[in-house]
Scaffold this motif. Sequence first.
Motif, PDB file in Angstrom:
ATOM      1  N   MET A 226      51.217  47.463  34.370  1.00 10.95           N
ATOM      2  CA  MET A 226      49.765  47.522  34.425  1.00 10.95           C
ATOM      3  C   MET A 226      49.219  46.114  34.224  1.00 10.95           C
ATOM      4  O   MET A 226      49.722  45.350  33.431  1.00 10.95           O
ATOM      5  CB  MET A 226      49.217  48.440  33.350  1.00 10.95           C
ATOM      6  N   ILE A 227      48.173  45.822  34.955  1.00 11.14           N
ATOM      7  CA  ILE A 227      47.563  44.496  34.890  1.00 11.14           C
ATOM      8  C   ILE A 227      46.545  44.441  33.757  1.00 11.14           C
ATOM      9  O   ILE A 227      45.709  45.319  33.614  1.00 11.14           O
ATOM     10  CB  ILE A 227      46.893  44.143  36.225  1.00 11.14           C
ATOM     11  N   GLN A 228      46.664  43.393  32.946  1.00 12.69           N
ATOM     12  CA  GLN A 228      45.731  43.167  31.852  1.00 12.69           C
ATOM     13  C   GLN A 228      45.077  41.804  32.061  1.00 12.69           C
ATOM     14  O   GLN A 228      45.764  40.818  32.289  1.00 12.69           O
ATOM     15  CB  GLN A 228      46.451  43.205  30.517  1.00 12.69           C
ATOM     16  N   LYS A 229      43.770  41.756  31.993  1.00 17.96           N
ATOM     17  CA  LYS A 229      43.003  40.521  32.160  1.00 17.96           C
ATOM     18  C   LYS A 229      43.326  39.828  33.481  1.00 17.96           C
ATOM     19  O   LYS A 229      43.304  38.607  33.571  1.00 17.96           O
ATOM     20  CB  LYS A 229      43.234  39.579  30.984  1.00 17.96           C
ATOM     21  N   GLY A 230      43.684  40.595  34.494  1.00 20.28           N
ATOM     22  CA  GLY A 230      43.951  40.036  35.810  1.00 20.28           C
ATOM     23  C   GLY A 230      45.369  39.543  36.015  1.00 20.28           C
ATOM     24  O   GLY A 230      45.701  39.027  37.064  1.00 20.28           O
ATOM     25  N   ALA A 231      46.241  39.681  35.009  1.00 25.13           N
ATOM     26  CA  ALA A 231      47.613  39.180  35.105  1.00 25.13           C
ATOM     27  C   ALA A 231      48.605  40.278  34.752  1.00 25.13           C
ATOM     28  O   ALA A 231      48.278  41.245  34.079  1.00 25.13           O
ATOM     29  CB  ALA A 231      47.808  37.995  34.177  1.00 25.13           C
ATOM     30  N   VAL A 232      49.815  40.109  35.235  1.00 19.64           N
ATOM     31  CA  VAL A 232      50.884  41.051  34.950  1.00 19.64           C
ATOM     32  C   VAL A 232      51.996  40.301  34.208  1.00 19.64           C
ATOM     33  O   VAL A 232      52.258  39.127  34.483  1.00 19.64           O
ATOM     34  CB  VAL A 232      51.409  41.708  36.256  1.00 19.64           C
TER      35      VAL A 232
ATOM     36  N   LEU B 245      47.017  37.689  39.047  1.00 20.20           N
ATOM     37  CA  LEU B 245      46.758  38.272  40.363  1.00 20.20           C
ATOM     38  C   LEU B 245      45.278  38.285  40.670  1.00 20.20           C
ATOM     39  O   LEU B 245      44.810  37.613  41.562  1.00 20.20           O
ATOM     40  CB  LEU B 245      47.337  39.686  40.449  1.00 20.20           C
ATOM     41  N   SER B 246      44.501  39.061  39.906  1.00 20.18           N
ATOM     42  CA  SER B 246      43.060  39.147  40.132  1.00 20.18           C
ATOM     43  C   SER B 246      42.438  39.986  39.028  1.00 20.18           C
ATOM     44  O   SER B 246      42.985  41.015  38.651  1.00 20.18           O
ATOM     45  CB  SER B 246      42.767  39.794  41.480  1.00 20.18           C
ATOM     46  N   ILE B 247      41.297  39.584  38.537  1.00 20.59           N
ATOM     47  CA  ILE B 247      40.588  40.358  37.528  1.00 20.59           C
ATOM     48  C   ILE B 247      40.143  41.699  38.098  1.00 20.59           C
ATOM     49  O   ILE B 247      39.983  42.678  37.375  1.00 20.59           O
ATOM     50  CB  ILE B 247      39.406  39.567  36.927  1.00 20.59           C
ATOM     51  N   ALA B 248      39.987  41.781  39.416  1.00 23.77           N
ATOM     52  CA  ALA B 248      39.573  43.032  40.061  1.00 23.77           C
ATOM     53  C   ALA B 248      40.630  44.129  39.890  1.00 23.77           C
ATOM     54  O   ALA B 248      40.318  45.309  40.007  1.00 23.77           O
ATOM     55  CB  ALA B 248      39.306  42.802  41.540  1.00 23.77           C
ATOM     56  N   LEU B 249      41.878  43.744  39.592  1.00 28.64           N
ATOM     57  CA  LEU B 249      42.957  44.716  39.420  1.00 28.64           C
ATOM     58  C   LEU B 249      43.205  45.074  37.955  1.00 28.64           C
ATOM     59  O   LEU B 249      44.170  45.766  37.642  1.00 28.64           O
ATOM     60  CB  LEU B 249      44.245  44.177  40.046  1.00 28.64           C
ATOM     61  N   LYS B 250      42.340  44.627  37.068  1.00 36.33           N
ATOM     62  CA  LYS B 250      42.509  44.911  35.640  1.00 36.33           C
ATOM     63  C   LYS B 250      42.646  46.416  35.410  1.00 36.33           C
ATOM     64  O   LYS B 250      41.856  47.217  35.904  1.00 36.33           O
ATOM     65  CB  LYS B 250      41.311  44.385  34.864  1.00 36.33           C
ATOM     66  N   GLY B 251      43.703  46.812  34.697  1.00 30.02           N
ATOM     67  CA  GLY B 251      43.938  48.210  34.366  1.00 30.02           C
ATOM     68  C   GLY B 251      44.614  49.012  35.463  1.00 30.02           C
ATOM     69  O   GLY B 251      44.841  50.202  35.313  1.00 30.02           O
ATOM     70  N   LYS B 252      44.935  48.368  36.563  1.00 30.47           N
ATOM     71  CA  LYS B 252      45.576  49.039  37.702  1.00 30.47           C
ATOM     72  C   LYS B 252      47.081  48.765  37.705  1.00 30.47           C
ATOM     73  O   LYS B 252      47.548  47.803  37.124  1.00 30.47           O
ATOM     74  CB  LYS B 252      44.994  48.534  39.029  1.00 30.47           C
ATOM     75  N   TYR B 253      47.813  49.621  38.387  1.00 29.15           N
ATOM     76  CA  TYR B 253      49.241  49.420  38.580  1.00 29.15           C
ATOM     77  C   TYR B 253      49.474  48.822  39.953  1.00 29.15           C
ATOM     78  O   TYR B 253      48.804  49.188  40.918  1.00 29.15           O
ATOM     79  CB  TYR B 253      49.998  50.741  38.472  1.00 29.15           C
ATOM     80  N   VAL B 254      50.407  47.875  40.033  1.00 25.87           N
ATOM     81  CA  VAL B 254      50.775  47.274  41.306  1.00 25.87           C
ATOM     82  C   VAL B 254      52.274  47.447  41.514  1.00 25.87           C
ATOM     83  O   VAL B 254      53.023  47.645  40.560  1.00 25.87           O
ATOM     84  CB  VAL B 254      50.406  45.770  41.384  1.00 25.87           C
ATOM     85  N   GLY B 255      52.684  47.355  42.758  1.00 29.64           N
ATOM     86  CA  GLY B 255      54.100  47.426  43.089  1.00 29.64           C
ATOM     87  C   GLY B 255      54.622  46.049  43.437  1.00 29.64           C
ATOM     88  O   GLY B 255      53.926  45.246  44.046  1.00 29.64           O
TER      89      GLY B 255
END
Length: 53
Positions: A1-7, A17-27
């Motif tokens: 999970m991305i926190q503060k835009g970073a993983v 990565l991006s602050i827009a992805l905060k709290g999201k899961y990426v592959g």
Amino acid sequence: MIQKGAVRWKSKHWVYLSIALKGKYVGVEELGNGIRSVFYYNVFLGYFDDMNI
């Protein structure tokens, strides 16, 4: 999970990565030679080289 835009990568490095992805899961998919591709659902976000982290 991305926190503060970073993983967190390899338990010690942060990859922004991006602050827009905060709290999201990426592959993350390994392509070879330390090159990884990053996806959010089926949307390709880009590459990163984990050998240079």
